[in-house]
Design an enzyme around this catalytic site. Structure first.
Site, PDB file in Angstrom:
ATOM      1  CB  ILE A   1      -0.896  -0.006   1.259  1.00 24.94           C
ATOM      2  CG1 ILE A   1      -1.813  -1.231   1.220  1.00 24.94           C
ATOM      3  CG2 ILE A   1      -1.693   1.278   1.364  1.00 24.94           C
ATOM      4  CD1 ILE A   1      -2.557  -1.485   2.507  1.00 24.94           C
ATOM      5  CG  ASP A   2       0.573   4.436  -2.967  1.00 26.75           C
ATOM      6  OD1 ASP A   2      -0.292   4.904  -2.199  1.00 26.75           O
ATOM      7  OD2 ASP A   2       0.457   4.420  -4.198  1.00 26.75           O
ATOM      8  CB  SER A   3       2.836   7.246   1.598  1.00 25.08           C
ATOM      9  OG  SER A   3       4.043   6.552   1.642  1.00 25.08           O
TER      10      SER A   3
END
Lengths: 597, 92
Positions: B38-40
């Protein structure tokens, strides 16, 4: 017409007559939205300036500002200017893992600028111990909290147009941060041009909304200083709030009937992706007449997708303004004409690579690429294209020939603070080297990429962005997290082309399939044979503090083999300007939590 | 309303799963970014969704960069407890 050739300080004193327009600060956790008329701003900033004088700071002294809160930042920045003190904005810290790197960077800026005081908040202050001990000129790290209620009187200082206004440290992709010297004359010159010619601002009438970080030139000059000269009302949202709920940006524009707001390319893409249909129904974006885009490479397709998606909310696609600028130019270099929307030029990739010529090609035809038109530069400023080797800028290149874009005019910085050698290198004759490759058609500016990062194979030039764009289109590749570069080992007969991408996939076979697809897509699009395709875990690629891809650093890491040893955990994941902001906001408080223990 | 630990975990898992890689093995020890892909930016989206579900504002400082699913649950429970105490005090 307002006389804009005034110092920021004069502009602020003049604006104090205004009891209707000013700055509004929205905060996530608060329902109230404090509004300060310019008359209030004049009074409050005098107290901040007075407090800085009471610390012993004198005209010309530097004060570093590490202030994540918008209201603190605006008041402290303008307060310093009123006392003739030179503010040096520094971005807030970025996460426990990278605190070492952050402190190193901050220490470098504090030292280099010779700041005598660092003004920050109580939480960040506790993290800066090594900065205190490592900077000899630094006398104190002051928390902002007591300054907010200070009652110190401002001793008036005479400020003239040629005095230094502030230092804008830029994180270059190839070197340590350098402090761009911005004078009041630079500000007055640039503000006049982008406000009057670029935006055709109606003084005191147009109003803006901004969530942009204020330690960056687009947020600070575009959305604090510009409006101040023209007494326009500005409403600020925390960058963090925008990232969490992008719809808040658009809701604020809608609710306040704002006319001007800017964002980098990713902001438009994020809204397109995240805002729900039900929310769009409630928005009225018909007042938004200038939707600017800058600060990172612009993709026409992203802006068009935004315009289409928000058309039902009254967004006019002609409001889109893809702009070009940089800190060394104070802020803006070129603006397209208002009301024309996104215009592009389609050129043959083949000619671009082989001959550095931007020859018109049929859209959609094989090997055709679309380049965004960033408009023309302003009155009494000039942009021209030169061969990068033309050291004295003697022979401007004709239209549609690609070379280094150079800029001159009163907006151009006098150089980098205490960096005579880097300053010399930044100029070719009396032209500022932008370091960007591009071409011009009838004065309109088109950007192709950074000159130092060109991939040159067999005498042909390729722009890494084009390879990266192709690779990004493959499923499984983290969009925007691709770096392409050329590398040459001593025994190689030619430059080897490497494409590095991040993926969140963990399955070995799936990753191998994505690698194959990337190599194939890039090969098909460019005709280049790709020598190596490297898959990395999410968060491994190096980025600058503002989230720009660090191609040269990636190449270096690749060449030394370090790239393969890096892990996301070790490096932190600076992914995109947005994510850097996220980290800078979530990071420091967490650091504080850990360090306290 | 009050939530049991299991209910909180279930809600958080549900929201996180929508953003994680389809095959990801989600446990309380999974790091959102490193383990679940999951990206930021999506982390911010998750936070916003959880705020809506639990009717609270989650302070970013409670969610570190290397946050695990368990960290998220803990942050929410801390908030919920604080809210309950507030109610108890009010009813006294």
């Amino acid at each position: 017409m307002i006389d804009s050739m005034r110092t920021v300080v004069q502009a602020l004193e003049d604006a104090a007559e205004s009891v209707h327009t000013g700055f509004r600060f929205i905060e996530e956790a608060k329902t109230s939205e404090p509004f300060f008329t310019y008359s209030d701003v004049e009074r409050v900033t005098a107290r901040y300036g007075g407090a800085m004088q009471a610390m012993g700071l004198k005209k010309g002294d530097r004060i570093a500002l590490i202030l994540p809160n918008n209201q603190d930042f605006v008041f402290a920045f303008l307060g310093a200017l009123r006392a003739g003190i030179v503010p040096v904005p520094i971005y807030p810290p970025a996460g426990l893992r990278r605190l070492g790197g952050y402190l190193e960077n901050t220490l470098h800026i504090v030292r280099k600028s010779g700041a005598r005081v660092v003004l920050t908040d109580g939480t960040i202050r506790r993290l800066l111990g090594t900065v205190q001990s490592g900077a000899t000129d630094l006398q104190r790290i002051q928390a902002i909290e007591p300054i907010r209620s200070s009652r110190e009187r401002l001793e008036p200082e005479k400020i003239s147009l040629d005095d230094t206004c502030f230092l804008q440290f830029t994180s270059g992709s190839t070197s340590a941060p350098k402090g761009v010297i911005i004078s009041h004359r630079n500000i007055a010159s640039n503000v006049r041009r982008f406000m009057e010619e670029g935006l055709e601002v109606e003084a005191g009438v147009d109003s803006g909304v901004s969530w942009l970080p204020l330690y960056h030139d687009m947020g600070l000059i575009g959305f604090v200083l510009g409006p101040l000269y023209y007494r326009n009302t500005l409403t600020y949202l925390p960058p963090m709030l925008f990232l969490k709920r992008p719809v808040r940006w658009l809701e604020t524009i809608s609710r306040l009937r704002a006319t001007i707001s800017f964002g980098p390319n990713f902001a438009y893409a994020l809204c397109e992706k995240r805002v729900r249909d039900a929310d769009i129904e409630r928005l009225d974006l018909s007042t938004w007449r200038a939707a600017g885009c800058g600060a990172e490479p612009i993709r026409a397709s992203d802006l068009r997708a935004f315009a289409d998606r928000f058309a039902p909310a009254g967004f006019d696609h002609r409001a889109m303004l893809p702009c070009y600028g940089m800190a060394e130019a104070t802020l803006a270099i070129s603006f397209p004409r208002l009301g024309e929307g996104v215009r592009t030029d389609t050129v043959g990739a083949e000619d671009l690579a082989a001959e550095l010529k931007a020859n018109a090609a049929q859209p959609g035809s094989g090997g055709a690429i679309e380049v965004v038109n960033c408009g023309k530069t302003f009155e009494d400023h000039e942009v021209a294209v030169f061969d990068p080797k033309d050291e004295a800028s003697e022979h401007p290149l004709p239209d549609r020939v690609v070379g280094e874009l150079r800029f001159r005019g009163p907006s151009v910085t006098s150089g980098y603070f205490d960096e005579p050698e880097l300053t010399k290198q930044a100029f070719a004759g009396d032209w500022l080297r932008t370091g960007d490759m591009g071409y011009i058609i009838d004065g309109d500016i088109f950007i192709c990429g950074r000159q130092k990062e060109l991939i040159i194979v067999n005498g042909r030039n390729y722009y890494p962005q084009d390879l990266e764009w192709e690779a990004s289109s493959i499923d499984g590749v983290r969009k925007g997290n691709v770096i392409a570069f050329g590398t040459r080992r001593p025994l190689d007969d030619r430059e080897r082309v490497v494409v590095v991408f991040e993926t969140s996939l963990t399955d070995r076979d799936a990753r191998a399939a994505v690698k194959n697809a990337v190599g194939k897509a890039v090969r098909q699009a460019t005709g280049l044979s790709i020598d190596d395709v490297v898959d990395l875990d999410a968060g491994v690629l190096p980025k600058t503090s503002s989230g720009k891809l660090r191609r040269n650093e990636t190449r270096r890491l690749y060449e030394t083999g370090e790239l393969f040893e890096r892990t996301s955990a070790r490096q932190g994941d600076a992914i995109g300007i947005a994510k850097e902001i996220v980290k800078s906001q979530i990071g420091y408080a967490r650091d504080a939590l850990f360090i306290k223990k | 309303m009050s939530w049991t630990h299991d209910e909180v975990v279930k809600e958080v898992r549900y929201v996180v799963a929508e953003h994680a890689e389809p095959e990801a093995d989600i446990t309380e020890r999974s790091e959102l970014v490193a383990d679940l892909g999951i990206d930021s930016l999506s982390v911010m989206e998750i936070v916003a969704e959880l705020e809506d579900r639990f009717e609270m504002t989650i302070d970013e400082s409670e969610l570190p960069n290397g946050a695990t699913l368990g960290d998220v649950v803990a942050a929410i429970e801390t908030r919920l407890e604080a809210g309950d105490k507030l109610k108890e005090t009010a009813s006294v």
